[in-house]
Design a protein around this motif. Structure first.
Motif, mmCIF file in Angstrom:
data_model
loop_
_atom_site.group_PDB
_atom_site.id
_atom_site.type_symbol
_atom_site.label_atom_id
_atom_site.label_comp_id
_atom_site.label_asym_id
_atom_site.label_seq_id
_atom_site.Cartn_x
_atom_site.Cartn_y
_atom_site.Cartn_z
ATOM 1 N N GLU A 1 0.908 -1.113 -0.021
ATOM 2 C CA GLU A 1 0.104 0.138 0.008
ATOM 3 C C GLU A 1 0.970 1.327 -0.125
ATOM 4 O OE1 GLU A 1 -2.517 -0.713 3.359
ATOM 5 O OE2 GLU A 1 -3.917 -1.615 2.058
ATOM 6 N N GLU A 2 1.818 1.233 0.727
ATOM 7 C CA GLU A 2 2.813 2.384 0.727
ATOM 8 C C GLU A 2 3.185 2.661 -0.526
ATOM 9 O OE1 GLU A 2 4.302 4.322 3.266
ATOM 10 O OE2 GLU A 2 4.597 2.936 4.990
ATOM 11 N N ILE B 1 2.077 2.131 -3.507
ATOM 12 C CA ILE B 1 1.269 2.871 -4.207
ATOM 13 C C ILE B 1 1.273 4.708 -4.054
ATOM 14 C CG2 ILE B 1 -1.410 3.017 -4.865
ATOM 15 C CD1 ILE B 1 -1.626 0.093 -4.023
ATOM 16 N N LEU B 2 1.135 4.694 -2.752
ATOM 17 C CA LEU B 2 1.107 6.329 -2.579
ATOM 18 C C LEU B 2 2.492 6.764 -2.805
ATOM 19 C CD1 LEU B 2 -1.158 6.789 0.710
ATOM 20 C CD2 LEU B 2 -1.698 7.367 -1.576
ATOM 21 N N GLY B 3 3.374 5.964 -2.631
ATOM 22 C CA GLY B 3 4.739 6.396 -3.146
ATOM 23 C C GLY B 3 4.692 6.912 -4.626
ATOM 24 N N PHE C 1 2.237 7.415 -6.586
ATOM 25 C CA PHE C 1 1.724 8.718 -6.953
ATOM 26 C C PHE C 1 2.376 9.897 -6.397
ATOM 27 C CE2 PHE C 1 -2.941 7.038 -6.415
ATOM 28 C CZ PHE C 1 -2.987 7.249 -7.685
ATOM 29 N N TYR D 1 -2.538 3.479 -11.070
ATOM 30 C CA TYR D 1 -1.761 2.195 -10.313
ATOM 31 C C TYR D 1 -2.868 1.128 -10.934
ATOM 32 C CZ TYR D 1 -5.129 2.688 -6.740
ATOM 33 O OH TYR D 1 -6.192 2.853 -5.780
#
Lengths: 228, 228
Positions: B83-84, B86-88, B90, B97
Motif C-alpha cells: 500500500e505504501e 502505491i502512494l509512493g 503517486f 496504479y
DNA sequence: TATGAGTGTGATAATCGTGTGACAATGTGA
DNA sequence: TCACATTGTCACACGATTATCACACTCATA
C-alpha cells in the motif's frame, strides 16, 4: 479521532485508510453516497474524506447534505481540477480539496491543516461592536469601511479588553490582568499603551472611536456618535 | 498510439501486449529499469505500463526519472500488499496504479481513463489561484504570462503551503509541518526559505505577488493588486 | 497661589522578531 | 573525481515592539 473515508475505488480507500491508521485515526469506510450519509449519522466521525465521483449520490450532494447539519471538516477528493468544481465544492462547505493523484504526505498535511483550522473555529476569532471589528487571529482592527490596521500583540489584547467591557469603565487593574497577566505590567505601561492605541487609531480613523479617561477610575471605549 | 510495457515477467508482459494490440496500440517491451528508460527515450511512446519490481532499477526510480522530463501518462503495476508503494508512486508522479492480479478489461478501463485525463492537459497536479499556477509535478511556478520558473523541492512545498492557505496567515509551525514534516525544520530555515522564494519570485516576476510578514504571527501570500 | 495626585506625551533604551548575506554540508549528475 | 544545485547553519544588521524615565498639563484643594 475517527475518520470517515468515502470512495468507491476500494484499493485507494484501503490505501488512505492505511495512512490514517498509521497516524492514529480510527477509520470508517463507505463506498457510495447514501451509505456515506448513513455512516456519518451512525458513527459521528471527526473528519470526512469524500470522493466526488460516487455511485448513487455524488460527493457534492453528500457534502451539502452533511454540511447543512454539521460543521465537521470535509475534504473532497477530485480528479478534475476544473476551477468550477473546486470552487463549487468550497461553496458547498468543503474545507479543502485534493486532486488525485496525491501523496500521503499531502493528504496528511491537508488533514492536519483542516483539523487545526476547525479547532480554532470554536473560540471566537472576531469581536464586533457597532461598526468596529477586531480580528483576533490576524491582529487587525477594522472600523467601518476604512482599511484595517495592524495591531501588535499588546495593542490587540488591550483593544479586546476594551471591547469586551464596552459600555463600562475598565480599571487599570483589569487591563493589567488581561493584557500582561497576573504578575506583569504597570500603570505606566498602561498609560503608554493607551496612548499608542489612541495615536494609531486616530491617525487611521479620525473621529470614529475614542478611548476616554474617567479620572480616578479607568478608561472607557466610545463610539463618537455616542451621546450617552 | 504507442505503449511501452515494462515487466520482467515475460508471460504477463505478453498478455498485456496482446491486450493493447487488440485495442490498436503499437507495443514496445522492456524487461528492466535501464532498458525501459532507454526505450522511452528512443521510441517516445504515448503511455507507459510500469511494473514496480524490476531488475537493475526499480519502477519508482524509473518513474521519477521519466517524470522529471515528461508528462507522459504512467500506470504502475504493483502487488496488492504494497500500500505504501502505491502512494509512493503517486508521489513520484504516476498517473494511476493497478494491483496484480488484474483483468485485461480493468487494465484497458484504467488506460482509457488516464489517457482521457492526460488529454485534458494533465489537470491533476496544478494548484491555481488568481493568475498564479503552481505545477506540482514539474516544480514550476507560473504567474500571468511570464515564463515559468523552476522551484526546488522545499521551495515548491513552501509555495504550495502558502497557496493552500491563501487568504490566511500561515504560522511557522504550519510551514514547518507541511514543508519539513512533523519533526524536522527550524525557524531559521523557514526564514531562509521565505527569503529565497522572495528573491526568486521578485527577480522573475517584479511586482506580481508578495509574501508578507505579520510580526509575531507568520506569513501570508498576497497578490499585489490586493488592496485589503 | 501653591501643592500634589492623576494623567498625557515625548524621548530613549532594552529586547525581540525578522531579513539578509556568507559559508558549510549534503546530494546529484557528468 | 569534479562541478553544481540544494539545503542547513551561523552571524549580524535593522526595525518593530516594549519598558522605562522625564516632564508638562489639568484640576481639585489647601
Amino acid at each position: 479521532m475517527k475518520a470517515l473515508i468515502v470512495d468507491d475505488d476500494r484499493t485507494l480507500a484501503d490505501v488512505i485508510a492505511f495512512t490514517f491508521k498509521r497516524e492514529g485515526f480510527e477509520v470508517i469506510l463507505a463506498e457510495d453516497g447514501e451509505s456515506a450519509y448513513r455512516r456519518w449519522q451512525d458513527e459521528n466521525p471527526d473528519l470526512i474524506i469524500l470522493d466526488v465521483n460516487l455511485p448513487k449520490e455524488d460527493g457534492f450532494t453528500v457534502c451539502r447534505r452533511i454540511r447543512e447539519q454539521s460543521d465537521i471538516p470535509i475534504i473532497l477528493l477530485t480528479v478534475r481540477s476544473d476551477e468550477e468544481d473546486i470552487l463549487g465544492g468550497f461553496h458547498l462547505g468543503a474545507d479543502d480539496y485534493i486532486t488525485k493523484p496525491f501523496s500521503p504526505r499531502q493528504l496528511i498535511a491537508r488533514v492536519k491543516a483542516v483539523m487545526r483550522r476547525a479547532k480554532k473555529k470554536n473560540p471566537a476569532t472576531v469581536r464586533e461592536w457597532r461598526n468596529i471589528s477586531l480580528f483576533l487571529n490576524r491582529h487587525e482592527l477594522k472600523i467601518g469601511d476604512y482599511p484595517p490596521i495592524q495591531l501588535s500583540g499588546l495593542e490587540l489584547r488591550m483593544m479586546d479588553c476594551l471591547l469586551i467591557n464596552v459600555g463600562q469603565i475598565v480599571t487599570p487593574e483589569i487591563i493589567i490582568d488581561q493584557v500582561w497577566g497576573p504578575n506583569g505590567g504597570d500603570m505606566d505601561m498602561v498609560r503608554q499603551l493607551i496612548h499608542r492605541l489612541r495615536v494609531k487609531i486616530d491617525r487611521k480613523f479620525p473621529n470614529q472611536i475614542s478611548i476616554d479617561n474617567v479620572p480616578g477610575l479607568g478608561y472607557e471605549l466610545k463610539s463618537i456618535q455616542d451621546n450617552d
